[in-house]
Structure formats: C-alpha cells, structure tokens
Design a protein around this motif. Structure first.
Motif, PDB file in Angstrom:
ATOM      1  N   VAL A 401       0.843  -1.191   0.000  1.00  0.00           N
ATOM      2  CA  VAL A 401       0.000   0.000   0.000  1.00  0.00           C
ATOM      3  C   VAL A 401       0.881   1.245   0.000  1.00  0.00           C
ATOM      4  O   VAL A 401       1.834   1.349   0.779  1.00  0.00           O
ATOM      5  N   LYS A 402       0.577   2.168  -0.874  1.00  0.00           N
ATOM      6  CA  LYS A 402       1.351   3.403  -0.976  1.00  0.00           C
ATOM      7  C   LYS A 402       0.888   4.384   0.090  1.00  0.00           C
ATOM      8  O   LYS A 402      -0.284   4.747   0.156  1.00  0.00           O
ATOM      9  N   LEU A 403       1.825   4.842   0.940  1.00  0.00           N
ATOM     10  CA  LEU A 403       1.481   5.757   2.029  1.00  0.00           C
ATOM     11  C   LEU A 403       2.026   7.163   1.827  1.00  0.00           C
ATOM     12  O   LEU A 403       1.572   8.113   2.470  1.00  0.00           O
ATOM     13  N   GLU A 404       2.999   7.338   0.922  1.00  0.00           N
ATOM     14  CA  GLU A 404       3.583   8.651   0.711  1.00  0.00           C
ATOM     15  C   GLU A 404       2.529   9.616   0.172  1.00  0.00           C
ATOM     16  O   GLU A 404       1.973   9.424  -0.912  1.00  0.00           O
ATOM     17  N   GLY A 405       2.226  10.659   0.966  1.00  0.00           N
ATOM     18  CA  GLY A 405       1.238  11.638   0.558  1.00  0.00           C
ATOM     19  C   GLY A 405      -0.170  11.090   0.509  1.00  0.00           C
ATOM     20  O   GLY A 405      -1.021  11.611  -0.224  1.00  0.00           O
ATOM     21  N   ASN A 406      -0.432  10.033   1.243  1.00  0.00           N
ATOM     22  CA  ASN A 406      -1.746   9.382   1.211  1.00  0.00           C
ATOM     23  C   ASN A 406      -2.220   9.186   2.649  1.00  0.00           C
ATOM     24  O   ASN A 406      -2.014   8.146   3.265  1.00  0.00           O
ATOM     25  N   GLU A 407      -2.862  10.214   3.208  1.00  0.00           N
ATOM     26  CA  GLU A 407      -3.319  10.179   4.591  1.00  0.00           C
ATOM     27  C   GLU A 407      -4.549   9.294   4.774  1.00  0.00           C
ATOM     28  O   GLU A 407      -4.901   8.937   5.895  1.00  0.00           O
ATOM     29  N   TYR A 408      -5.187   8.938   3.671  1.00  0.00           N
ATOM     30  CA  TYR A 408      -6.430   8.169   3.765  1.00  0.00           C
ATOM     31  C   TYR A 408      -6.220   6.837   4.475  1.00  0.00           C
ATOM     32  O   TYR A 408      -7.048   6.405   5.276  1.00  0.00           O
ATOM     33  N   ALA A 410      -3.507   6.065   6.418  1.00  0.00           N
ATOM     34  CA  ALA A 410      -2.484   6.152   7.462  1.00  0.00           C
ATOM     35  C   ALA A 410      -2.922   5.476   8.765  1.00  0.00           C
ATOM     36  O   ALA A 410      -2.182   4.670   9.341  1.00  0.00           O
ATOM     37  N   LYS A 411      -4.107   5.788   9.246  1.00  0.00           N
ATOM     38  CA  LYS A 411      -4.554   5.272  10.538  1.00  0.00           C
ATOM     39  C   LYS A 411      -4.763   3.768  10.516  1.00  0.00           C
ATOM     40  O   LYS A 411      -4.248   3.034  11.384  1.00  0.00           O
TER      41      LYS A 411
END
Length: 440
Positions: A401-408, A410-411
């Motif tokens: 899963v891509k997390l860079e710049g993707n706050e959706y 994160a949690k």
C-alpha cells in the motif's frame, strides 16, 4: 575598307559587353534561385532549429495551418515589416497596417504570439530557412499495412499450467499401457513355471479388434479413466477461457499508434485518458483531444514510417480524423459535418466485477503499464493481462500500500501493521481479498 574595319571592331566590343552582362546576370540569377539565404545573410541550418522551436506549432512551410505557409515569405513582404510583425503583430494590427489587418482577418482573427526575444539576426535565419527550395520527396513504395487488407492475428497460446497437465495425463496413459503389457507378460511366465493352464489368447484370426478390447476388462477400465480425465481437462480448460481475451488486438476504424504517441513523443497516458484519474472508467478520449495536436499536424515525418506502415498510411489516418471531426484543412475551420468513430472495445470486465481506475491510478499510484502492458511499444493496442480473478488477487497479495502523501490509509495502516507485525502492508492485508471489494 578602313571604315568597315572600324565598324567591325565596334561590333566586337558591343558583343563582348553583352556577353559579359549575360554571364554576370545568369550567375546572379542562379545564385538567387539556388541560395536565397546567402543573399540575405541568414543561416538556414540555424533557422530550421529556430523555426521548429518557435514557429512550427502554428506554421508549415508548404501548407496553411493556424497561420499561413511560410515558404517564400521573404518575397511577399519587406524585411523591415517582417521584423515588426514577428516582434509584436498586435501593435501592427492596432495601428491599422493594411497588410497586418488583412492577415488578421484572413486567419479568423487569430493573434500571432509576439516574439520580442528573437533578434533580427534570428529572424534572418528563419527567413533563410523558409527561402530554401522545396525538396521533391522520392516516390516511396507503399507498404501495405496489416489492417483492412491483411488482418493481424493475435497469438493465443495456452497457459503453461494447462500444457503441463495435458503432458502429465499423456505420460500416465503411456505408463498404464506399458504396465499392462509387462503385467500380462509376467503373469504368463509365472503360470508357465507353475504348470498353470493359461486361458487362450482373446485375439483370434478374424476376430474384430473391438471385441478383443471389450473382453479385456483391465484395458477397458484404464481407457475409461483416461477418457474421463481427458474430458474433464478439456471442459475445465474451455470454461476457464470464457471471457478471457488476453492478446486480443482488434483493428480499429482509425489506426492509432501508441508507439508513436506514448513512445516516440512521450505523451503521458493520462493526458488522453484523463478520466482514469478521477473516474471509475478509463474513458475513451474525445476526438477534440486528438485535434489539440493534429490541428497543426496534418502529416507525419518520414522517420515515423516503418517497414509495415508507410508515411502515406499514417497520413491517411490523420485525414480520417479530419473527416470524423469535420475539419477543413484548407480553410482551417470546422465544417460542422461530423462522422462518428465506432471504436472497438478491447478491455471488458464482467458486469458483476467492480473496478475503479481512480482508486488504482490516483490513490494507489499504479502505473498504467502494470495492467495494460508496455503500451509505448505497441503499434496496435492489445489486452496485455488476462484480467482474471486470480490475476487480480495475485497482484493484491504482492503490491504494498502506498502511504507517501496518502493520509487516507495512514490510521488503518498503523493499526494493521502492528497486528501483522510488518512495516508495510499489502493490499490483501488491507482487505483487498474481501469479496465485497470487487463483487456487489
């Protein structure tokens, strides 16, 4: 007699002067015709680079585009006027210059971009390039493109797994036949050694072979098992290929080369397929997107042609585009007479499958080539991936899963990564294998 000689000498002098004038004038004319750029002091080589960088978007040498054709423009206007026009055409139009207003009205009141950064020397170089004589293109043999006349047949090779299964079944059959022969031979030897009477051979002279086959129960059993396995294999293979169109490459009504656009010209996929960023569907680009470029590109370069597709073939496809949108190349206007283009769909998922392009392209950051293959190399677009359920699941299991710049994510990623004891989660660990994600 003396006077005659004087007259002869005068005529000789006049003849010599006339001949000298003819030689000088002919040389001057030849130089002007062959190399007008030299007479103006411009460099046509440097002018070509400047022309391609600044002028080619709106002008062609020998055909009208957004602006007029520029070959021989030096013979139509004074150089002082050309300098002013290139530097700021709007001021000339506002001042009421007759020639400037005439061009402005003729070309649908399109205002030419001002180029104050070009020096008079740069303009001289451009004019030198536009003054070079037109080269006659050699007659090229038209290469028939595989299209309407010669259909391109996509190879449909079966999967490696199915081939291995078929080979295994054939090997089992051979082993059973060999075992049957060896067992029969051993039994006869044992019976002979123990003085046991062996039943006479089934096959007699004149006995049909099918009767002999039926009486051998072991051979019948082996054959039945083999036929059941083969039938199951064929039925399974057929059913698993229903709806799977890998390597499907239909011929389109207008030949569009991804190799030229996405490859040679490096046009981003999402420039044409802009819907893929924000929509469930990738979308079919409208012809207006094509005309953003092809309004000024009516023919391809000679270097674009290939052994399979000639320059004339590509130019013909651009003319098909003009016909479809109702574009009159001569007047640079739309006629209003359009024709629909019936594109042939290539990728088509079943109705019960949900797939969202924006979720994969924008949120996940998946490259188009992951699913559609190296489109920048395709002359004819084809279906690269099988697009089966197993193929999608395998991708979800391997893709982080891509997390860079993707706050959706994160949690939920933080919570699940602790649960699984990993730093990065795959799409499968984030719920990518749940049935309701793709089927609803």
């Amino acid at each position: 007699m003396k006077k005659v000689n004087n007259h002869n000498s005068v005529f000789k002098k006049l003849y010599f002067c006339l001949a000298l004038l003819l030689i000088i004038s002919s040389n001057s004319f030849a130089q002007d015709a062959a190399a007008p750029a030299v007479a103006m002091g411009g460099d046509p080589v440097a002018g070509k680079e400047l022309f391609n960088a600044n002028c080619a978007a709106c002008h062609k040498l020998d055909a009208k585009a957004t602006g007029p054709a520029l070959r021989g423009v030096a013979g139509k206007y004074e150089m002082s006027w050309i300098y002013k026009w290139v530097h700021n055409s709007s001021d000339m139009i506002k001042s009421g210059d007759a020639q400037a207003v005439k061009i402005y009205e003729e070309y649908n009141k399109s205002v030419m971009t001002a180029f104050p950064q070009l020096s008079e020397g740069d303009i001289d170089n451009i004019i030198a390039y536009t003054s070079t004589p037109k080269e006659e293109a050699p007659a090229a043999a038209s290469a028939s493109a595989p299209g309407v006349d010669g259909a391109v047949v996509a190879s449909t090779e079966s999967g490696v797994t199915n081939n291995l299964v078929l080979a295994a079944l054939a090997l089992v059959m051979v082993v059973l036949v060999v075992m049957l022969y060896l067992v029969n031979k051993v039994l006869r030897k044992v019976a002979k050694a123990n003085n046991i009477e062996v039943a006479p051979k089934v096959i007699k002279t004149g006995t049909p072979i099918w009767k002999a086959f039926v009486k051998n129960q072991f051979l019948v059993l082996v054959s039945v098992v083999f036929l059941l396995l083969s039938g199951a294999y064929l039925v399974y293979g057929f059913l698993m290929q229903v709806g799977v169109d890998q390597e499907y490459a239909p011929i389109q009504p207008i030949h569009y080369s991804h190799r030229i656009h996405a490859g040679d010209n490096e046009i981003n996929c999402k420039y044409c397929h802009s819907a893929a960023r924000v929509s469930k569907n990738g979308g079919i680009p409208s012809l207006n997107i094509c005309m953003n470029c092809h309004k000024n590109i009516a023919e391809v370069a000679e270097t674009t042609a290939t052994p399979e597709y000639s320059k004339a073939f590509y130019d013909e496809q651009i003319q098909k585009l003009y016909t479809a949108v109702g574009w009159d190349q001569a007047t640079q206007t739309y006629t209003g007479k359009t024709q629909p283009v019936k594109w042939v769909r290539i990728h088509n998922l079943p109705d019960f499958v949900y797939f969202n392009h924006s979720q994969h392209v924008t949120v996940a950051g998946i490259e188009c080539q992951t699913c559609h293959g190296p489109v920048q190399e395709y002359e004819i677009q084809k279906q690269f991936a099988p697009l089966t359920m197993g193929w999608c699941i395998d991708c979800h299991r391997k893709t982080d899963v891509k997390l860079e710049g993707n706050e959706y994510y994160a949690k939920v990623h933080e919570q699940l990564s602790k649960k699984y004891g990993v730093d990065k989660l795959t799409a499968a660990q984030m719920g990518g294998l749940e049935c309701g994600k793709c089927h609803y």
